[in-house]
Scaffold this active site. Structure first.
Site, PDB file in Angstrom:
ATOM      1  N   THR A   4       2.344   0.567   1.041  1.00 38.67           N
ATOM      2  CA  THR A   4       3.741   0.797   1.409  1.00 38.67           C
ATOM      3  C   THR A   4       4.463   1.633   0.367  1.00 38.67           C
ATOM      4  O   THR A   4       5.249   2.530   0.712  1.00 38.67           O
ATOM      5  CB  THR A   4       4.455  -0.546   1.623  1.00 38.67           C
ATOM      6  OG1 THR A   4       3.822  -1.249   2.709  1.00 38.67           O
ATOM      7  CG2 THR A   4       5.935  -0.342   1.960  1.00 38.67           C
ATOM      8  N   VAL A   5       4.206   1.391  -0.903  1.00 35.69           N
ATOM      9  CA  VAL A   5       4.895   2.173  -1.937  1.00 35.69           C
ATOM     10  C   VAL A   5       4.395   3.615  -1.931  1.00 35.69           C
ATOM     11  O   VAL A   5       5.173   4.549  -2.182  1.00 35.69           O
ATOM     12  CB  VAL A   5       4.760   1.515  -3.324  1.00 35.69           C
ATOM     13  CG1 VAL A   5       3.358   1.657  -3.882  1.00 35.69           C
ATOM     14  CG2 VAL A   5       5.761   2.092  -4.308  1.00 35.69           C
TER      15      VAL A   5
ATOM     16  N   LYS B 292       5.475   1.832  11.446  1.00 39.45           N
ATOM     17  CA  LYS B 292       4.620   0.698  11.085  1.00 39.45           C
ATOM     18  C   LYS B 292       3.982   0.200  12.363  1.00 39.45           C
ATOM     19  O   LYS B 292       4.660  -0.325  13.261  1.00 39.45           O
ATOM     20  CB  LYS B 292       5.448  -0.408  10.423  1.00 39.45           C
ATOM     21  CG  LYS B 292       4.620  -1.611   9.990  1.00 39.45           C
ATOM     22  CD  LYS B 292       3.685  -1.274   8.828  1.00 39.45           C
ATOM     23  CE  LYS B 292       2.905  -2.511   8.371  1.00 39.45           C
ATOM     24  NZ  LYS B 292       2.017  -2.214   7.234  1.00 39.45           N
TER      25      LYS B 292
ATOM     26  N   PRO C 211       2.676   4.777 -10.313  1.00 38.97           N
ATOM     27  CA  PRO C 211       2.653   3.791 -11.388  1.00 38.97           C
ATOM     28  C   PRO C 211       2.905   2.377 -10.892  1.00 38.97           C
ATOM     29  O   PRO C 211       3.688   2.170  -9.951  1.00 38.97           O
ATOM     30  CB  PRO C 211       3.762   4.259 -12.333  1.00 38.97           C
ATOM     31  CG  PRO C 211       4.566   5.241 -11.593  1.00 38.97           C
ATOM     32  CD  PRO C 211       3.739   5.772 -10.484  1.00 38.97           C
ATOM     33  N   ALA C 212       2.238   1.418 -11.508  1.00 37.98           N
ATOM     34  CA  ALA C 212       2.473   0.012 -11.177  1.00 37.98           C
ATOM     35  C   ALA C 212       3.942  -0.313 -11.387  1.00 37.98           C
ATOM     36  O   ALA C 212       4.577   0.144 -12.335  1.00 37.98           O
ATOM     37  CB  ALA C 212       1.601  -0.872 -12.066  1.00 37.98           C
TER      38      ALA C 212
END
Length: 238
Positions: A16-17, A37, A200-201
């Site tokens: 999703t990110v 979605k 990035p996390a």
């Protein structure tokens, strides 16, 4: 590329990110974007789903959701348990095609991995992508174990005559271990598809304005961004 299907190598890999980052980057490039979605599971009717999360992070996108089931299970299982009609691949394809008639880019986000079943007949996101003749972006984990599942996903796409558009690492750690650093070089080799970015996390926790400003730096030019794989490899190797 009016329709891009986005799948993961499994659950919780950052699908999703990454969808939000692709959407934000396309918006920054002046393109109109819709996010579909296909089947939302594990979310109550009054809770925001993945499409709403993409809109929160990315900005002015059109959102659509074909079905929502309360149990956090594969869509076919969740639909059966809820006593509701399942989502069919042709419904996904038809909705995406309608959105594509009104938008420059339609992002179709799957549920879990490529072959997670939508219905009792075994319909999957791969079937929807085939109906759309759409490329598929694979979101992968960074660390140990990702090579096998990412290669398997890419092989399955090719066995169906589908185009693996590339791979994006969905959650790149602040301090990458040896396996993650090696995977940056090995993922393109085992998949035969380019590495097109690394998010990035913790990116989903950024303020939306910061997320939108940063997203193009996480994605390669093929996805409208400025991320450079060679520069990334050199930096992370150090």
């Amino acid at each position: 590329m009016p329709v891009l299907v986005i799948t993961g190598t499994g659950t919780e890999v950052g699908k999703t990110v990454v969808t939000a980052a692709v959407a934000a980057t396309a918006l920054a490039a002046g393109r109109s974007v819709a996010v579909l979605k296909a089947a939302q599971t594990g979310v109550r009717p009054d809770e925001p789903g993945d499409a709403e999360e993409v809109a929160r992070l990315a900005g002015a996108v059109t959102t659509a959701e074909l079905a929502r089931y309360p149990d956090p299970l594969a869509p076919a299982t969740a639909a059966r348990r809820a006593g509701r009609a399942p989502v069919r691949p042709h419904e996904v394809a038809e909705t995406a095609a309608k959105l594509a008639a009104e938008h420059d880019l339609v992002l179709v986000e799957g549920a879990g991995g490529l072959l997670v079943r939508f219905d009792e007949d075994g319909g999957t996101l791969a079937d929807a992508a085939a109906l759309l003749s759409a490329p598929v972006l694979v979101v992968a984990a960074a660390g140990l174990g990702t090579l096998n599942v990412t290669e398997l996903t890419s092989r399955e796409l090719r066995s169906r005559g589908l185009d693996p558009a590339g791979v994006v690492i969905g959650s790149w750690p602040a301090e990458a271990g040896l396996a993650a650093r090696c995977n940056v070089r090995d993922l393109p080799e085992v998949t035969g598809a380019p590495l097109l970015g690394a998010v990035p996390a913790g990116a989903a926790g950024l303020p939306p304005a910061c997320f939108r400003a940063s997203a193009p730096r996480w994605l390669a030019p093929r996805l409208d961004g400025t991320w450079d794989v060679a520069e990334f490899r050199g930096r992370e190797a150090g």
